[in-house]
Design an enzyme around this catalytic site. Structure first.
Site, PDB file in Angstrom:
ATOM      1  N   GLU A  15       0.815  -1.213   0.000  1.00  0.00           N
ATOM      2  CA  GLU A  15       0.000   0.000   0.000  1.00  0.00           C
ATOM      3  C   GLU A  15       0.856   1.274   0.000  1.00  0.00           C
ATOM      4  O   GLU A  15       0.387   2.354   0.359  1.00  0.00           O
ATOM      5  CB  GLU A  15      -0.964  -0.028   1.192  1.00  0.00           C
ATOM      6  N   SER A 174      -5.911  -4.430   1.535  1.00  0.00           N
ATOM      7  CA  SER A 174      -6.210  -4.176   0.125  1.00  0.00           C
ATOM      8  C   SER A 174      -6.663  -5.425  -0.628  1.00  0.00           C
ATOM      9  O   SER A 174      -6.561  -5.496  -1.846  1.00  0.00           O
ATOM     10  CB  SER A 174      -5.010  -3.560  -0.607  1.00  0.00           C
ATOM     11  N   TYR A 245      -9.481  -0.456  -6.240  1.00  0.00           N
ATOM     12  CA  TYR A 245      -8.605   0.567  -6.812  1.00  0.00           C
ATOM     13  C   TYR A 245      -8.898   0.962  -8.250  1.00  0.00           C
ATOM     14  O   TYR A 245      -8.161   1.733  -8.825  1.00  0.00           O
ATOM     15  CB  TYR A 245      -7.140   0.160  -6.628  1.00  0.00           C
ATOM     16  N   ARG A 284     -10.786   2.780  11.415  1.00  0.00           N
ATOM     17  CA  ARG A 284     -11.986   2.546  10.601  1.00  0.00           C
ATOM     18  C   ARG A 284     -12.396   1.106  10.869  1.00  0.00           C
ATOM     19  O   ARG A 284     -11.614   0.180  10.668  1.00  0.00           O
ATOM     20  CB  ARG A 284     -11.698   2.753   9.124  1.00  0.00           C
ATOM     21  N   ASP A 286     -14.772  -1.993  10.076  1.00  0.00           N
ATOM     22  CA  ASP A 286     -15.552  -2.490   8.936  1.00  0.00           C
ATOM     23  C   ASP A 286     -16.434  -3.668   9.337  1.00  0.00           C
ATOM     24  O   ASP A 286     -15.981  -4.590  10.020  1.00  0.00           O
ATOM     25  CB  ASP A 286     -14.612  -2.952   7.813  1.00  0.00           C
ATOM     26  N   GLU A 300     -13.226  -6.274  10.170  1.00  0.00           N
ATOM     27  CA  GLU A 300     -11.846  -5.948  10.517  1.00  0.00           C
ATOM     28  C   GLU A 300     -11.729  -4.514  11.008  1.00  0.00           C
ATOM     29  O   GLU A 300     -12.624  -3.695  10.805  1.00  0.00           O
ATOM     30  CB  GLU A 300     -10.915  -6.163   9.319  1.00  0.00           C
ATOM     31  N   ASN A 302      -9.077  -1.237  10.893  1.00  0.00           N
ATOM     32  CA  ASN A 302      -7.899  -0.663  10.243  1.00  0.00           C
ATOM     33  C   ASN A 302      -7.422   0.520  11.070  1.00  0.00           C
ATOM     34  O   ASN A 302      -8.143   1.503  11.215  1.00  0.00           O
ATOM     35  CB  ASN A 302      -8.264  -0.224   8.826  1.00  0.00           C
ATOM     36  N   GLY A 306      -6.997   4.426   4.729  1.00  0.00           N
ATOM     37  CA  GLY A 306      -6.712   5.341   3.615  1.00  0.00           C
ATOM     38  C   GLY A 306      -7.122   6.757   3.986  1.00  0.00           C
ATOM     39  O   GLY A 306      -8.160   6.963   4.613  1.00  0.00           O
TER      40      GLY A 306
END
Ligand code: ADP
Ligand code: MG
Ligand code: MG
Length: 339
Positions: A15, A174, A245, A284, A286, A300, A302, A306
């Site tokens: 990443e 990702s 992406y 974040r 999820d 998960e 994070n 991003g």
């Protein structure tokens, strides 16, 4: 007095480029009357680049080779009031850089060693969250040695979960190395792929139906707040690398169109997870929302999501009333706060 901030970007994970994009946004947004910001790009080889090389990397989006070993550089990081480690994935978001900064005695944005390391590893995350009573899909752990020596044992564990199931490297992001396995015959290549990327692999039962994918931004240290819930929508079978992406393949919806009771349950669970994992600053969180059954399953966490101006985390916090510039300022303040 202006605070001196070291912004770390790039890094050794897959990443790297995402991180450089996030760094350009953050650099443009930290108020110059309050902060004196020095960016340092970490190359894919893990070297900390000097100013000219850093500038080149930020402009071109790709880091050149060269630079110093981490340990030579961290000593010179001592003159900073705080570090913003805007790094995603292994060797950045996983507690390694956080350990270095802790040793150097410099405050930094985001979770410490414990929260970063546990949240990066999908199996450790599941274990901790299970003991906190947070609903998740069923899972099994497999380690590389086992897969080499006793593959039948790993296959038997997969069979316990049933098909379809997901095979994932435990410490990546990702969607790299993730396979959806629909039948026993597809298991071997999926496990080979995941084990080529990580020593630890997680097998996960698939949700009962294709889930809705909803996310919450958490901001704070000891009294964190949860943003409204956002949703990602896409046509693909699952949220794979290409869908993540490729421009236009997924859309973000904030706030998500959900029954108020479901949104509240998601937000409250996100805060519980943040505390259970000893996160700090930001995360974040999820989730999978299975509309057919009403289940909310945590997927998960994070700890350095991003961070471009159009990324989900800033969008979620914007819905909570934090403009982008205000958000990055708040994160630095949280880093400087005593904990
Ligand atoms: P990453 O950390 O790489 O984002 P995730 O665990 O979030 O990995 O998995 C990537 C995507 O794969 C998810 O966003 C979802 O679309 C799909 N997925 C992963 N695990 C499951 C599961 N157990 N059930 C259904 N879909 C899943
Ligand atoms: Mg992830
Ligand atoms: Mg994910």
């Amino acid at each position: 007095m202006k605070r001196r901030i070291l912004l770390l970007a790039g890094g050794q994970s897959g990443e790297h480029e995402v991180s450089l994009m996030s760094a350009r946004s953050v650099l443009g947004a930290l108020p110059r009357d309050r902060f004196d910001v020095t960016p340092v790009v970490i190359s894919k080889e893990g070297r900390w680049l000097p100013p000219t090389e850093t500038q080149k990397a930020l402009e071109s989006g790709a880091a050149p080779t060269g630079g110093d070993l981490v340990l030579h550089r961290v000593a010179s990081a001592e003159g900073y009031d705080a570090v913003f480690p805007l790094l995603h994935g292994p060797m950045g978001e996983d507690g390694t850089v956080q350990g270095l900064l802790t040793l150097a005695g410099i405050p930094f944005v985001g979770s410490g060693v414990l929260g970063s390391a546990v949240s990066m590893d999908k199996v450790m995350t599941k274990q901790v969250l299970a003991s906190a009573g947070i609903p998740q899909v069923a899972w099994r752990l497999a380690v590389r040695r086992e897969w080499q020596r006793a593959p039948q044992a790993v296959e038997a564990r997969a069979a316990e979960l049933g098909f379809p199931l997901f095979v994932k490297p435990a410490n990546l992001g990702s969607s790299v190395g993730i396979s959806k396995v629909s039948a026993a015959a597809e298991l071997r290549p999926a496990l080979d792929l995941a084990f080529s990327l990580d020593r630890r692999v997680i097998l996960e039962a698939m949700t009962a139906h294709k889930p809705r994918e909803v996310e919450v931004g958490v901001l704070g240290n000891d009294a964190p707040i949860a943003s409204p819930v956002g949703e990602l929508r896409f046509e693909a079978d699952f949220y794979d690398y290409e869908t993540k992406y490729t421009e236009g393949l997924a859309t973000m919806h904030v706030p998500a169109d959900l029954p108020p009771e479901v949104s509240e349950r998601i937000r409250e669970t996100a805060l519980r997870a943040f505390r259970a994992l000893d996160c700090a600053g930001l995360a974040r969180v999820d989730f999978f929302y299975v509309e057919e059954t009403g289940e909310v399953l945590l997927n998960e966490v994070n700890t350095m999501p991003g961070f471009t101006t159009t990324s989900m985390y800033p969008k979620l916090l914007e819905a909570a009333g934090y403009g982008y510039s205000e958000l990055v300022t708040r994160l630095v303040e949280l880093a400087l706060e005593e904990r």
